[in-house]
Design an enzyme around this catalytic site. Sequence first.
Site, PDB file in Angstrom:
ATOM      1  N   ASP A   1      -2.883  30.244   7.342  1.00  0.00           N
ATOM      2  CA  ASP A   1      -2.690  28.795   7.202  1.00  0.00           C
ATOM      3  C   ASP A   1      -3.041  28.394   5.773  1.00  0.00           C
ATOM      4  O   ASP A   1      -4.103  27.833   5.517  1.00  0.00           O
ATOM      5  CB  ASP A   1      -3.578  28.061   8.218  1.00  0.00           C
ATOM      6  CG  ASP A   1      -3.441  26.548   8.115  1.00  0.00           C
ATOM      7  OD1 ASP A   1      -2.454  26.074   7.527  1.00  0.00           O
ATOM      8  OD2 ASP A   1      -4.341  25.843   8.614  1.00  0.00           O
TER       9      ASP A   1
ATOM     10  N   CYS B   1      -7.535  -0.464   8.174  1.00  0.00           N
ATOM     11  CA  CYS B   1      -6.312   0.341   8.170  1.00  0.00           C
ATOM     12  C   CYS B   1      -6.011   0.762   9.605  1.00  0.00           C
ATOM     13  O   CYS B   1      -6.820   1.464  10.229  1.00  0.00           O
ATOM     14  CB  CYS B   1      -6.478   1.571   7.280  1.00  0.00           C
ATOM     15  SG  CYS B   1      -5.079   2.710   7.352  1.00  0.00           S
TER      16      CYS B   1
ATOM     17  N   CYS C   1       0.851  -1.190   0.000  1.00  0.00           N
ATOM     18  CA  CYS C   1       0.000   0.000   0.000  1.00  0.00           C
ATOM     19  C   CYS C   1       0.889   1.242   0.000  1.00  0.00           C
ATOM     20  O   CYS C   1       1.943   1.274   0.638  1.00  0.00           O
ATOM     21  CB  CYS C   1      -0.891  -0.023   1.239  1.00  0.00           C
ATOM     22  SG  CYS C   1      -1.750   1.520   1.586  1.00  0.00           S
TER      23      CYS C   1
ATOM     24  N   CYS D   1       1.554   4.620   3.659  1.00  0.00           N
ATOM     25  CA  CYS D   1       2.605   4.884   4.641  1.00  0.00           C
ATOM     26  C   CYS D   1       3.972   4.654   4.007  1.00  0.00           C
ATOM     27  O   CYS D   1       4.191   3.649   3.334  1.00  0.00           O
ATOM     28  CB  CYS D   1       2.459   3.970   5.857  1.00  0.00           C
ATOM     29  SG  CYS D   1       1.021   4.337   6.891  1.00  0.00           S
TER      30      CYS D   1
ATOM     31  N   PHE E   1      -7.115  32.287   5.158  1.00  0.00           N
ATOM     32  CA  PHE E   1      -7.274  30.876   4.774  1.00  0.00           C
ATOM     33  C   PHE E   1      -7.952  30.139   5.932  1.00  0.00           C
ATOM     34  O   PHE E   1      -7.489  29.097   6.392  1.00  0.00           O
ATOM     35  CB  PHE E   1      -5.929  30.235   4.423  1.00  0.00           C
ATOM     36  CG  PHE E   1      -5.132  30.987   3.390  1.00  0.00           C
ATOM     37  CD1 PHE E   1      -5.377  30.803   2.037  1.00  0.00           C
ATOM     38  CD2 PHE E   1      -4.154  31.887   3.778  1.00  0.00           C
ATOM     39  CE1 PHE E   1      -4.641  31.507   1.088  1.00  0.00           C
ATOM     40  CE2 PHE E   1      -3.411  32.589   2.842  1.00  0.00           C
ATOM     41  CZ  PHE E   1      -3.661  32.397   1.486  1.00  0.00           C
TER      42      PHE E   1
ATOM     43  N   ASP F   1     -11.542  33.265   3.331  1.00  0.00           N
ATOM     44  CA  ASP F   1     -11.148  32.041   2.631  1.00  0.00           C
ATOM     45  C   ASP F   1     -11.827  32.043   1.267  1.00  0.00           C
ATOM     46  O   ASP F   1     -12.911  32.622   1.106  1.00  0.00           O
ATOM     47  CB  ASP F   1     -11.567  30.800   3.423  1.00  0.00           C
ATOM     48  CG  ASP F   1     -10.850  29.545   2.967  1.00  0.00           C
ATOM     49  OD1 ASP F   1      -9.924  29.105   3.671  1.00  0.00           O
ATOM     50  OD2 ASP F   1     -11.202  28.996   1.905  1.00  0.00           O
TER      51      ASP F   1
ATOM     52  N   CYS G   1       1.712  23.375   6.077  1.00  0.00           N
ATOM     53  CA  CYS G   1       1.834  21.932   5.849  1.00  0.00           C
ATOM     54  C   CYS G   1       2.908  21.633   4.812  1.00  0.00           C
ATOM     55  O   CYS G   1       3.022  20.503   4.344  1.00  0.00           O
ATOM     56  CB  CYS G   1       0.492  21.342   5.419  1.00  0.00           C
ATOM     57  SG  CYS G   1      -0.166  22.053   3.887  1.00  0.00           S
TER      58      CYS G   1
ATOM     59  N   GLN H   1      -8.369  19.314   9.202  1.00  0.00           N
ATOM     60  CA  GLN H   1      -7.090  18.779   9.665  1.00  0.00           C
ATOM     61  C   GLN H   1      -7.189  17.262   9.791  1.00  0.00           C
ATOM     62  O   GLN H   1      -8.230  16.714  10.135  1.00  0.00           O
ATOM     63  CB  GLN H   1      -6.689  19.405  10.998  1.00  0.00           C
ATOM     64  CG  GLN H   1      -6.403  20.893  10.936  1.00  0.00           C
ATOM     65  CD  GLN H   1      -5.148  21.240  10.135  1.00  0.00           C
ATOM     66  OE1 GLN H   1      -4.329  20.384   9.835  1.00  0.00           O
ATOM     67  NE2 GLN H   1      -5.010  22.513   9.778  1.00  0.00           N
TER      68      GLN H   1
END
Length: 415
Positions: free
Chosen positions: A347, A150, A72, A75, A280, A300, A373, A253
């Site tokens: 953000d 999962c 998969c 990860c 944002f 936003d 991020c 998030q």
Amino acid sequence: MVERLRIDHVGHRGDGVALGAGEAIYVPYALGGETVEVDHVAGNHPDRRKLLAVDVASPERVAPFCPHFGICGGCAIQHWAAEPYHAWKRSIVVETLAQAGIDCEVAPLVDAHGVGRRRVTLHGRFGTHDILKVGFSAASSHDVIPIHRCPILDPALDGALDAAWALAEPLTSKMPVTKPLDIQVTATTNGLDVDVRGSGPLPTPLVTALSRVAEQHRLARLTRHGELVLQRLPPTVKMGRTEVTLPPGSFLQATVAGEETLASLVAERVGKAKEVLDLFCGVGPFALRLAEKARVTAYDSDAGAVAALAKAARTPGLKPIRCEPRDLFRRPLVPQELRDFDAVVFDPPRQGAQAQALKLAASTVPVIVAVSCNVATFARDARLLIDGGYRIDGVVPVDQFRHTPHVELVARFAR
């Protein structure tokens, strides 16, 4: 062609990096100090290899906890012990900032995985012999790995994969699917919120079949490309003291712990500001909490998210929140619009906020709190603020995407 390599270190994408002959070779699932056997990867990837065997293992190597790891593509890192993994993630931030000429304190990594991811996107594809497969994309491939469980998901998503399989079957059996089928499932207070993308128009018999599945799996809401098919209960999430009804597909998030951690770090850095600007803002994970103590103005580009925030802002006990849709990439707030705020929070998505950062750098706002991020675009935007006269008071890296190379951060700037 099989070859033997010694891995020097783990790169920023989570791959082991072997150095030699003037070039770097990338080997997924390998760790620094290991000696590995690898094979060449088909296609246009001359610098990548497929791991065949680990001849000399690192003492930091641990057994992956998921049977699908390495097959998969969800990860990248389950094979590394926690302490060196945390140090590596922090080093990504340190090294990226250094490349931009930014020297500041970088705190230890904050683990914000919590109980797991609260949103997942499953893919439906036909494999060989026209057999339907529902699951995650395979590593380095568009193939689908069929999965029914999962271990990195929030327990509230325990029924997500079964629901996705149940929805995919009528969607693919009762009508032609010309595009890949994507099924996004979000855990909410009132149950699973599901949005299906890739299907064509829904004839009445198919709507009936999907509604039956939604009832059987007790979905809070089912939408197709954001359009309502069925709603049993409003799909709400808790943000501070407020319940927010999520628009279909709106940004959220990845983990509850991640949102709470970021919001707490933001509030600490905003301090006692009375007039706060949230750029944002999304559905308001920061604005709604900040409004417990300060007046907030929020912008936003997602009109649906802003509408959800406006509705949630009516919660008793909050100070006023003024919010409206605005494309901050095309129409960033200019210094004159920024002058009345004690603090600004921004953000942006992964591409960062270069246009808005330029305007902030020319402003007189006393405090700016950045959430990001993407370390690379943060470093670019931070450089603009610093060159405009702001000082950076430190960075806190946050890990809510455990087992991946992705890292978030919060930073404070001040004049």
